[in-house]
Design a protein around this motif. Structure first.
Motif, PDB file in Angstrom:
ATOM      1  N   PRO A  54      86.261 116.795  -0.844  1.00  0.00           N
ATOM      2  CA  PRO A  54      85.679 115.589  -0.219  1.00  0.00           C
ATOM      3  C   PRO A  54      86.134 115.394   1.233  1.00  0.00           C
ATOM      4  O   PRO A  54      85.326 115.050   2.100  1.00  0.00           O
TER       5      PRO A  54
ATOM      6  N   SER B 248      88.072 109.543   1.211  1.00  0.00           N
ATOM      7  CA  SER B 248      87.773 108.306   0.490  1.00  0.00           C
ATOM      8  C   SER B 248      86.694 107.528   1.204  1.00  0.00           C
ATOM      9  O   SER B 248      86.883 107.076   2.339  1.00  0.00           O
TER      10      SER B 248
ATOM     11  N   THR C  41      84.372 105.598  -1.162  1.00  0.00           N
ATOM     12  CA  THR C  41      83.883 104.628  -2.150  1.00  0.00           C
ATOM     13  C   THR C  41      84.795 103.404  -2.257  1.00  0.00           C
ATOM     14  O   THR C  41      85.907 103.494  -2.794  1.00  0.00           O
TER      15      THR C  41
ATOM     16  N   LYS D 217      84.105  97.471  -4.091  1.00  0.00           N
ATOM     17  CA  LYS D 217      82.807  96.774  -3.966  1.00  0.00           C
ATOM     18  C   LYS D 217      82.684  95.445  -4.703  1.00  0.00           C
ATOM     19  O   LYS D 217      81.761  94.680  -4.428  1.00  0.00           O
TER      20      LYS D 217
ATOM     21  N   ARG E 161      78.497  93.764  -6.784  1.00  0.00           N
ATOM     22  CA  ARG E 161      77.609  94.677  -6.042  1.00  0.00           C
ATOM     23  C   ARG E 161      76.409  93.987  -5.393  1.00  0.00           C
ATOM     24  O   ARG E 161      75.729  94.588  -4.563  1.00  0.00           O
TER      25      ARG E 161
ATOM     26  N   GLN F 292      88.180 103.687  -4.368  1.00  0.00           N
ATOM     27  CA  GLN F 292      88.328 104.123  -5.763  1.00  0.00           C
ATOM     28  C   GLN F 292      87.835 105.556  -5.957  1.00  0.00           C
ATOM     29  O   GLN F 292      87.181 106.114  -5.088  1.00  0.00           O
TER      30      GLN F 292
ATOM     31  N   ALA G  56      89.279 108.332  -5.817  1.00  0.00           N
ATOM     32  CA  ALA G  56      89.670 109.287  -4.772  1.00  0.00           C
ATOM     33  C   ALA G  56      90.224 110.565  -5.422  1.00  0.00           C
ATOM     34  O   ALA G  56      91.303 110.569  -6.011  1.00  0.00           O
ATOM     35  N   THR G  57      89.459 111.634  -5.295  1.00  0.00           N
ATOM     36  CA  THR G  57      89.801 112.883  -5.973  1.00  0.00           C
ATOM     37  C   THR G  57      91.072 113.488  -5.372  1.00  0.00           C
ATOM     38  O   THR G  57      91.111 113.794  -4.173  1.00  0.00           O
TER      39      THR G  57
ATOM     40  N   ARG H  79      89.150 116.618 -13.963  1.00  0.00           N
ATOM     41  CA  ARG H  79      89.043 116.274 -12.536  1.00  0.00           C
ATOM     42  C   ARG H  79      89.782 114.954 -12.337  1.00  0.00           C
ATOM     43  O   ARG H  79      89.363 113.929 -12.858  1.00  0.00           O
TER      44      ARG H  79
ATOM     45  N   THR I  17      91.352 111.706 -10.419  1.00  0.00           N
ATOM     46  CA  THR I  17      91.090 110.812  -9.292  1.00  0.00           C
ATOM     47  C   THR I  17      92.063 109.630  -9.349  1.00  0.00           C
ATOM     48  O   THR I  17      92.809 109.500 -10.326  1.00  0.00           O
TER      49      THR I  17
ATOM     50  N   VAL J  46      79.647 112.426 -16.764  1.00  0.00           N
ATOM     51  CA  VAL J  46      79.545 111.257 -15.876  1.00  0.00           C
ATOM     52  C   VAL J  46      80.115 111.609 -14.502  1.00  0.00           C
ATOM     53  O   VAL J  46      79.577 111.193 -13.463  1.00  0.00           O
TER      54      VAL J  46
ATOM     55  N   GLY K 109      79.731 111.364  -9.169  1.00  0.00           N
ATOM     56  CA  GLY K 109      80.402 111.945  -7.994  1.00  0.00           C
ATOM     57  C   GLY K 109      79.358 112.313  -6.949  1.00  0.00           C
ATOM     58  O   GLY K 109      78.378 112.972  -7.262  1.00  0.00           O
ATOM     59  N   SER K 110      79.577 111.845  -5.720  1.00  0.00           N
ATOM     60  CA  SER K 110      78.628 111.997  -4.598  1.00  0.00           C
ATOM     61  C   SER K 110      77.334 111.221  -4.827  1.00  0.00           C
ATOM     62  O   SER K 110      76.323 111.461  -4.179  1.00  0.00           O
TER      63      SER K 110
ATOM     64  N   ASN L 254      70.612 106.918  -5.556  1.00  0.00           N
ATOM     65  CA  ASN L 254      70.953 107.108  -4.133  1.00  0.00           C
ATOM     66  C   ASN L 254      70.111 108.227  -3.520  1.00  0.00           C
ATOM     67  O   ASN L 254      69.577 108.102  -2.423  1.00  0.00           O
TER      68      ASN L 254
HETATM   69  C1  LIG Z   1      84.828 112.194 -10.932  1.00  0.00           C
HETATM   70  C2  LIG Z   1      84.494 111.461  -9.673  1.00  0.00           C
HETATM   71  C3  LIG Z   1      85.059 111.870  -8.474  1.00  0.00           C
HETATM   72  C4  LIG Z   1      84.800 111.160  -7.303  1.00  0.00           C
HETATM   73  N1  LIG Z   1      85.429 111.532  -6.148  1.00  0.00           N
HETATM   74  C5  LIG Z   1      85.302 110.743  -5.055  1.00  0.00           C
HETATM   75  C6  LIG Z   1      86.082 110.997  -3.890  1.00  0.00           C
HETATM   76  O1  LIG Z   1      86.867 111.939  -3.826  1.00  0.00           O
HETATM   77  N2  LIG Z   1      85.948 110.162  -2.827  1.00  0.00           N
HETATM   78  C7  LIG Z   1      85.097 109.100  -2.854  1.00  0.00           C
HETATM   79  O2  LIG Z   1      85.019 108.387  -1.861  1.00  0.00           O
HETATM   80  N3  LIG Z   1      84.355 108.834  -3.939  1.00  0.00           N
HETATM   81  C8  LIG Z   1      84.436 109.610  -5.037  1.00  0.00           C
HETATM   82  N4  LIG Z   1      83.678 109.344  -6.155  1.00  0.00           N
HETATM   83  C9  LIG Z   1      82.835 108.141  -6.119  1.00  0.00           C
HETATM   84  C10 LIG Z   1      81.345 108.299  -6.321  1.00  0.00           C
HETATM   85  O3  LIG Z   1      80.715 108.635  -5.120  1.00  0.00           O
HETATM   86  C11 LIG Z   1      80.861 106.965  -6.924  1.00  0.00           C
HETATM   87  O4  LIG Z   1      81.299 106.937  -8.270  1.00  0.00           O
HETATM   88  C12 LIG Z   1      79.389 106.759  -6.848  1.00  0.00           C
HETATM   89  O5  LIG Z   1      78.952 106.659  -5.518  1.00  0.00           O
HETATM   90  C13 LIG Z   1      78.978 105.472  -7.604  1.00  0.00           C
HETATM   91  O6  LIG Z   1      79.736 104.357  -7.194  1.00  0.00           O
HETATM   92  P1  LIG Z   1      80.497 103.487  -8.285  1.00  0.00           P
HETATM   93  O7  LIG Z   1      81.277 104.390  -9.141  1.00  0.00           O
HETATM   94  O8  LIG Z   1      81.202 102.399  -7.597  1.00  0.00           O
HETATM   95  O9  LIG Z   1      79.366 102.904  -9.203  1.00  0.00           O
HETATM   96  P2  LIG Z   1      78.490 101.614  -8.960  1.00  0.00           P
HETATM   97  O10 LIG Z   1      78.262 101.428  -7.507  1.00  0.00           O
HETATM   98  O11 LIG Z   1      79.064 100.507  -9.728  1.00  0.00           O
HETATM   99  O12 LIG Z   1      77.113 102.063  -9.596  1.00  0.00           O
HETATM  100  C14 LIG Z   1      76.791 101.912 -10.971  1.00  0.00           C
HETATM  101  C15 LIG Z   1      75.274 101.779 -11.120  1.00  0.00           C
HETATM  102  O13 LIG Z   1      74.832 100.577 -10.477  1.00  0.00           O
HETATM  103  C16 LIG Z   1      73.841 100.868  -9.505  1.00  0.00           C
HETATM  104  N5  LIG Z   1      74.086  99.968  -8.356  1.00  0.00           N
HETATM  105  C17 LIG Z   1      75.263  99.738  -7.724  1.00  0.00           C
HETATM  106  N6  LIG Z   1      75.117  98.826  -6.743  1.00  0.00           N
HETATM  107  C18 LIG Z   1      73.818  98.485  -6.740  1.00  0.00           C
HETATM  108  C19 LIG Z   1      73.041  97.587  -5.954  1.00  0.00           C
HETATM  109  N7  LIG Z   1      73.583  96.863  -4.966  1.00  0.00           N
HETATM  110  N8  LIG Z   1      71.717  97.488  -6.230  1.00  0.00           N
HETATM  111  C20 LIG Z   1      71.158  98.207  -7.210  1.00  0.00           C
HETATM  112  N9  LIG Z   1      71.842  99.076  -7.996  1.00  0.00           N
HETATM  113  C21 LIG Z   1      73.153  99.214  -7.769  1.00  0.00           C
HETATM  114  C22 LIG Z   1      74.033 102.343  -9.149  1.00  0.00           C
HETATM  115  O14 LIG Z   1      72.812 102.946  -8.704  1.00  0.00           O
HETATM  116  C23 LIG Z   1      74.504 102.922 -10.474  1.00  0.00           C
HETATM  117  O15 LIG Z   1      73.394 103.230 -11.281  1.00  0.00           O
HETATM  118  C24 LIG Z   1      83.914 110.053  -7.328  1.00  0.00           C
HETATM  119  C25 LIG Z   1      83.333 109.661  -8.528  1.00  0.00           C
HETATM  120  C26 LIG Z   1      83.610 110.339  -9.692  1.00  0.00           C
HETATM  121  C27 LIG Z   1      82.986 109.869 -10.971  1.00  0.00           C
END
Ligand SMILES: Cc1cc2nc3c(=O)[nH]c(=O)nc-3n(C[C@H](O)[C@H](O)[C@H](O)COP(=O)(O)OP(=O)(O)OC[C@H]3O[C@@H](n4cnc5c(N)ncnc54)[C@H](O)[C@@H]3O)c2cc1C
Length: 479
Positions: A105, A149, A151, A154, A157, A187, A189-190, A256, A258, A444, A449-450, A455
């Motif tokens: 990342p 990092s 994410t 939030k 949302r 959150q 953060a891998t 994996r 995080t 999941v 992830g990404s 999106n």
């Molecule tokens: C294993 C793993 C590794 C990762 N590693 C990294 C990393 O190294 N660095 C990093 O920065 N991130 C990392 N991520 C984060 C990843 O990019 C996010 O999990 C992803 O972008 C979704 O965000 P969230 O988990 O907060 O879910 P949420 O934002 O809560 O999303 C959950 C659902 O709600 C929907 N949603 C959310 N907000 C809205 C809105 N306002 N309107 C409509 N729909 C909405 C989404 O489309 C989704 O379907 C990792 C995630 C995972 C699972």
């Protein structure tokens, strides 16, 4: 020498003292804990691949700043060929580790930082790009592991940062002559707790009035005020309790890992700040990071994972004596089709990529193809897991421990009733490896992830020229 060895990384990480919590307990020594050890060993393996002559072309690159050979994990793509090699590195690392390579990342944020700091400086006469290049040189010369990092946590949302607890998004709480002070948390953060540094980008496209949230910076591991809270799940417990890790799914490298990274009034000196307040550039930071990440992490990295799942599934079919059955062969073929489709889009993203912005020297993958690579993977990975579970049979989740084969009271029964066309120990070992995928965190993890599918769909709808397509249809229909 700008390329360090696995042992040099291990020595460095042994000295890190992040404030880290796992399962309700504080971790004092990273190299002693069974979970963090997996992260360290996976990262060390990436260093080994980098110093292995057979992978030199994939794993290393020539720095555009110093002209020295460096790890590709710290390289800024200078051409379409660089983009291709970057995705080759992602696939190779996944094939060799079966988990995150933990340098990814951060690596995928670097080109976005290079391109966007260059652009801000051109437009506004700031000095972000110079600062960024100085930092990059330092990271390259010391071959640092840089986690990324983006994410934020939030909170609600449906609300903007200023409509709720202001710490729901990382932001500046104080500006000083020598730097900024930041609050909030990132959150998922891998691997951040075992990395040398963490790069932070905004996770939201900021609007006027949200200048404090429009920040990009890098911070060394364990800086005062940083707290890491690791993920904790049945795989963590299994690893903590295992007397012999050979018997668990991906023995050396694990799942994996995080963590939540909390910033409680963390000071960042100006020389490590790469944007501060330029709200109009936040979307560009995110978009450039996302397309790079989706080509590599979404496209190629998960292709490496699917290579492993397909291999393990084929082995199980053979161990079960079913390799000549036509529906099994068809299902394996479908898994290959899904995998190669993801790879094809990632390759297309690399080859259709361009210099962006023009004059910056930074190459970015094609936005449509990188998003489609991730979108295909989101759907395909689930289907690959389902097919692997189908072929493996129920034992993929009902498997007894392989340690029963060492228990004199029942070992003969277990060996007798768990054998198939292959002896029980072989079948149980590979079945446990497959369980790590089909009943693990990767489903999941790969989907979210990404970014989840929504999106990528939003991006595709936004960037596709529908007017042109409408015109084509009108012309032929004679409307
Ligand atoms: C294993 C793993 C590794 C990762 N590693 C990294 C990393 O190294 N660095 C990093 O920065 N991130 C990392 N991520 C984060 C990843 O990019 C996010 O999990 C992803 O972008 C979704 O965000 P969230 O988990 O907060 O879910 P949420 O934002 O809560 O999303 C959950 C659902 O709600 C929907 N949603 C959310 N907000 C809205 C809105 N306002 N309107 C409509 N729909 C909405 C989404 O489309 C989704 O379907 C990792 C995630 C995972 C699972």
């Amino acid at each position: 020498m700008a390329i360090k060895t696995a042992n040099e990384y291990r020595e460095r990480v042994a000295k890190l003292r992040p404030k880290l919590f796992i399962g309700g307990k504080k971790v004092e020594i990273l190299t002693d804990h069974p979970v963090t050890k997996g992260v360290i060993e996976a990262t060390a393996r990436v260093y080994e691949l980098t110093t292995d002559p057979q992978y030199f072309d994939i794993m290393t690159a020539k720095s555009h700043l110093t002209g020295e050979m460096i790890s590709r994990a710290l390289h800024i793509h200078q051409s379409n060929q660089d983009l291709q090699k970057r995705l080759d590195m992602a696939r190779l690392s996944s094939q060799k580790l079966g988990t995150c390579n933990y340098r990814c990342p951060g690596n995928e944020m670097l080109p976005s930082l290079a391109a966007t700091t260059w652009e801000i400086d051109q437009d506004k006469g700031t000095e972000y790009h110079q600062r960024f290049n100085e930092y990059l040189k330092y990271a390259q010369e010391n071959d640092l592991v840089v986690s990324g990092s983006v994410t934020d946590t939030k909170g609600d949302r449906s609300k903007r940062p200023l409509e709720q607890d202001p710490d729901s998004y990382v932001h500046v709480v104080e500006k000083r002559a020598d730097g900024i002070v930041v609050n909030g948390a990132k959150q998922h953060a891998t691997g951040a707790y075992a990395a040398d540094e963490t790069l932070v980008l905004p996770g939201i496209s900021c609007r006027k009035g949200e200048e404090d949230y429009a920040i990009a910076f890098v911070v060394p591991n364990g800086t005062e005020g940083m707290i890491y809270v690791a993920q904790y799940n049945p795989f963590s417990v299994e690893r903590e309790c295992a007397e012999d890790i050979r018997h668990i799914g991906n023995p050396i490298y694990g799942q994996r890992e995080t963590c939540l990274v909390i910033f409680d009034h963390v000071f960042i000196p100006w020389e490590r700040v790469f944007m501060c307040g330029e709200v109009e550039y936040t979307q560009r930071f995110i978009t450039r990071f996302a397309k790079t990440h989706r080509m590599n992490c979404g496209g190629a990295c998960k292709v490496g994972f699917m290579d492993l799942i397909i291999g393990a599934t084929q082995l199980i079919a053979e161990y079960n004596g079913l390799q000549k059955v036509s529906h099994i062969a068809q299902k394996i073929t479908r898994m290959i089709q899904l995998n190669e489709t993801s790879l094809a889009c990632a390759i297309a993203a690399a080859h259709l990529g361009n210099e962006e912005p023009e004059g910056s020297g930074v190459f970015m993958p094609d936005e449509a193809m990188s998003n489609i690579a991730k979108l295909n993977t989101n759907d395909g990975f689930w289907e690959v897991l389902a097919l692997a579970g189908d072929i493996a049979g129920g034992v993929a989740v009902t498997l007894p421990s392989e340690r029963e084969l060492e228990n004199p009271e029942i070992k003969e029964y277990v060996a007798k009733y768990l054998k198939s066309a292959a002896p029980a120990d072989k079948r149980m070992r590979i079945m446990k490896f497959l369980q790590n995928w089909v009943a693990g965190l990767h489903g999941v993890g790969t989907y979210q992830g990404s970014g989840p599918s929504q999106n990528q769909m939003m991006v595709l709808y936004r960037i596709t020229n529908l007017e042109e397509k409408k015109k084509m249809a009108q012309e032929l229909a004679n409307v």
